[in-house]
Every structure is written in C-alpha cells, then in structure tokens.
Motif scaffolding. Structure first.
Motif, short mmCIF file in Angstrom:
data_model
loop_
_atom_site.label_atom_id
_atom_site.label_comp_id
_atom_site.label_asym_id
_atom_site.label_seq_id
_atom_site.Cartn_x
_atom_site.Cartn_y
_atom_site.Cartn_z
N THR A 3 0.84 -1.20 0.00
CA THR A 3 0.00 0.00 0.00
C THR A 3 0.87 1.25 0.00
O THR A 3 0.38 2.36 0.13
CB THR A 3 -0.94 0.03 1.24
OG1 THR A 3 -0.13 -0.08 2.42
CG2 THR A 3 -1.93 -1.10 1.21
N SER A 26 1.46 -6.21 4.44
CA SER A 26 1.66 -5.01 5.26
C SER A 26 0.89 -5.22 6.55
O SER A 26 0.14 -6.20 6.67
CB SER A 26 1.20 -3.74 4.53
OG SER A 26 -0.19 -3.57 4.66
N ARG A 27 1.03 -4.30 7.49
CA ARG A 27 0.38 -4.51 8.79
C ARG A 27 -1.13 -4.53 8.65
O ARG A 27 -1.81 -5.21 9.40
CB ARG A 27 0.81 -3.40 9.76
CG ARG A 27 2.29 -3.46 10.13
CD ARG A 27 2.74 -2.19 10.78
NE ARG A 27 2.46 -1.04 9.91
CZ ARG A 27 2.72 0.22 10.21
NH1 ARG A 27 3.29 0.50 11.37
NH2 ARG A 27 2.44 1.19 9.36
N SER A 28 -1.66 -3.79 7.66
CA SER A 28 -3.12 -3.71 7.52
C SER A 28 -3.67 -4.80 6.62
O SER A 28 -4.88 -4.88 6.41
CB SER A 28 -3.50 -2.33 6.98
OG SER A 28 -2.78 -2.07 5.79
N TYR A 36 11.58 -2.83 2.58
CA TYR A 36 11.75 -2.90 4.03
C TYR A 36 11.37 -1.56 4.63
O TYR A 36 11.56 -0.51 4.01
CB TYR A 36 13.22 -3.26 4.35
CG TYR A 36 13.46 -3.36 5.84
CD1 TYR A 36 12.99 -4.46 6.55
CD2 TYR A 36 14.11 -2.35 6.53
CE1 TYR A 36 13.17 -4.55 7.91
CE2 TYR A 36 14.31 -2.44 7.89
CZ TYR A 36 13.83 -3.54 8.58
OH TYR A 36 14.00 -3.62 9.93
N GLN A 37 10.87 -1.58 5.86
CA GLN A 37 10.50 -0.36 6.58
C GLN A 37 11.37 -0.14 7.80
O GLN A 37 11.56 -1.09 8.55
CB GLN A 37 9.04 -0.45 7.03
CG GLN A 37 8.05 -0.05 5.97
CD GLN A 37 8.23 1.37 5.50
OE1 GLN A 37 8.40 2.26 6.32
NE2 GLN A 37 8.24 1.58 4.21
N ASN A 72 8.64 11.88 -2.42
CA ASN A 72 8.93 12.38 -1.07
C ASN A 72 8.33 13.77 -0.85
O ASN A 72 8.07 14.17 0.27
CB ASN A 72 10.44 12.44 -0.82
CG ASN A 72 11.06 11.06 -0.73
OD1 ASN A 72 10.39 10.09 -0.42
ND2 ASN A 72 12.35 10.97 -1.01
#
Ligand code: NAP
Length: 281
Positions: free
Chosen positions: A12, A34-36, A63-64, A127
């Motif tokens: 996402t 992803s976490r969601s 990677y995060q 960005n």
C-alpha cells in the motif's frame, strides 16, 4: 503465462501500491504484505511472516523504514530463510542507491539461492507529495540542508514498472539496476518547480544538517527517525557519486524516465498540494 502468486511487501506504499495495480492487470494473483493486510505482515513480528509467504511464487520486498537502519540486515536474513522454506522462486528487493548498509542486505538476497533482482533507487519524487517533505511544502516554507546537491530524483511510477518487469521476466534474474530520473536538480529547484506548477509562493531556506536535526528534536520526532534522516542527508546526499544519472530505466522500459517537472504537474493536477498554505509570522 502460468498464473503465479506474487506477494508485494509494502503493497500500500509509494512503490508497492503501483506494483499491485500493474500486476492486477495481469493474470497473476497479487497479495499485499503489510500490517493492515490479511494475513498481517509486520517487520516487527517475524514469527508471523510464514503466514504471508505460504504458497507465494515471487516476492517484492520493501523494508521499513529503510535497509540502512540497524536491524534491517537481521530482518532480511530471516525473511530470505522463510522465503526458502516457503519455496519462493524469485525475490525483487527495493534498495537505496548509494547506501552502503543497504548493500549488505542486498548481499543476503543475492546469496539466498533464490532468483533475484536488486532495484536500487535514487530519492523519490514522491517524497515531496507523500512523504516527509509534504508538510513543509504545504506550509509554504521549506528549510533543508544539502541545498546545493544535485539529486537525480526518480519517480515511483518508473520504479514500479521496472519492478514488475523484474518480477515477471527471467531476463532480469541476477541483475542489479540503478534507477534515477533523467536529470539532476537541487532541493531549491524542486521547490521552485512545485511553486510554479501550483502557482504558490513557497520559500526555500538552506540550513545546515545540524540545524535540521535540532529542528526535528524540537518537535519531538523519534530518535530513530532523526538518525535515518541524518544518515540519508550525510551518507547519500553527501556523496557526489550519488548525483550520477543512469540509463537503466530507459534500457528496461524503452522510454525516458519521468522528469521532476512531469511528476509535479501530475501531482498538482490530482491535488497533492491542495491544502491552503498557512500564514507565517
Ligand atoms: N523514499 C525514498 O526516497 C527512497 C529511495 C530509495 C529507496 N527507498 C526505500 O523504499 C522503501 C519504502 O520506503 P517509503 O518511505 O517509500 O515507504 P512506503 O513504501 O510508502 O511505505 C509504506 C508501506 O510499508 C508498510 N509498512 C509500514 N510499516 C510497516 C511495518 N512495520 N511492517 C510491514 N509493513 C509496513 C505500509 O503499510 P501498513 O501501514 O499497512 O503496514 C505501506 O504499505 C524503504 O525500504 C526505503 O529504503 C526509499
């Protein structure tokens, strides 16, 4: 082509969601990690990674928050082992151009025994519209260090297209691609372009790295985030080699990379900077 299961970590995010969209137009089955997502994939919960990897043929890895941070190497080592166990056949790793620490993570993927492509990207155009530079653009006041550095900003749409080619085509196996935009510009020039396409006054003030870090501390940003920003401004932007322009996007996609101006015009049209500029006293 036989339908494959492709897991897009960070699916996402800035590159991931574009990859998901592009793969969605093919006959492949796309899964977001992803976490969601369901099942949830969290870089901080390695014990659950196998749930996302089971049955996957290929994985796009972002990677995060960045492959250069402490802990990234261990995480990538563990992920590649889990991928092997799940019989994943191909890994495409998004890496940062000019980040020595990220290259250690690349080596793990390269020596994993799984087919791979490494996609090293320069600083993203996005960005300015989707990440840590957005708020200051919206404020109409941008104060940044390394103001004179020539940066070959790259567009996440181009990165996504390259990553999809890498995921789907065996000819990209074993390759390291370095992706940049078609030209270099400074932060000041980037801000001027955004001011022009949005028809707004945006002030740009060059500051030192130390002043920038002190500013982040004053607004209580987390220390690990401050560490990463300092790293990116010193190690990446402070290295003149990282101003080089490459032609990998053109070689792979057979078209010119998206310029900063093209990106800014499109972002302005879709309203990326539509919130009114605050008044500064
Ligand atoms: N920004 C640049 O200029 C640049 C340049 C070169 C390379 N890169 C690399 O690009 C990668 C992505 O960076 P980005 O800043 O552009 O972020 P991004 O892709 O926009 O990141 C957001 C994505 O990561 C997921 N995510 C966030 N925290 C997570 C966690 N703890 N576990 C699992 N997923 C998580 C988010 O979904 P959920 O919220 O659902 O978890 C979302 O899908 C980084 O590795 C960076 O080094 C960035």
């Amino acid at each position: 082509m036989k339908s494959e299961n492709i897991l897009v970590l960070g699916g996402t995010g800035k590159t991931g969601r574009k990859i998901v969209d592009l793969l969605g137009k093919t006959n492949h089955n796309v899964h977001i990690g992803s976490r969601s997502a369901k099942p949830s994939f969290d870089w901080h919960q390695p014990e659950n990674w196998s749930h996302s990897l089971v049955g996957m043929d290929k994985v796009y890895i972002t990677y995060q928050p960045d492959l250069a941070v402490p802990g990234a190497l261990d995480a990538i080592e563990r992920l590649t082992k889990e991928a092997q166990k799940a019989a994943v056949k191909k890994l495409v790793l998004l890496s940062g151009k000019g980040e020595k620490e990220a290259q250690l993570c690349e080596q793990v993927v390269i020596h994993s025994g799984i087919d791979y492509t490494i996609v090293r990207a320069s600083w993203f155009n996005q960005n300015f519209s989707e990440n840590f530079l957005l708020d200051s653009i919206l404020d109409g006041f941008v104060a940044l260090p390394q103001a004179e550095v020539q940066i070959p900003f790259v567009d996440t749409n181009d990165i996504a297209q390259v990553a999809v080619r890498a995921l789907l085509g065996n000819e990209h196996n074993g390759k390291i691609y370095e992706l940049t935009g078609p030209e270099t510009i400074t932060f000041k020039q980037a801000v001027t372009i955004i001011a022009e396409v949005t028809n707004r006054a945006i002030t740009f003030v060059p500051i030192s790295i130390q002043e920038y870090i002190e500013g982040m501390r004053r607004i209580d940003l987390p220390e690990d985030f401050i560490w990463l920003i300092e790293y990116l401004f010193t190690e990446v932007l402070g290295n003149p080699n990282n101003s080089e322009i490459t032609n990998d996007i053109e070689k792979i996609l057979n078209k010119k990379p998206i310029s900063f101006k093209e990106y800014a015009q499109k972002a302005a049209i879709v309203g990326a900077w539509n919130i009114p500029i605050k008044q500064h006293s």
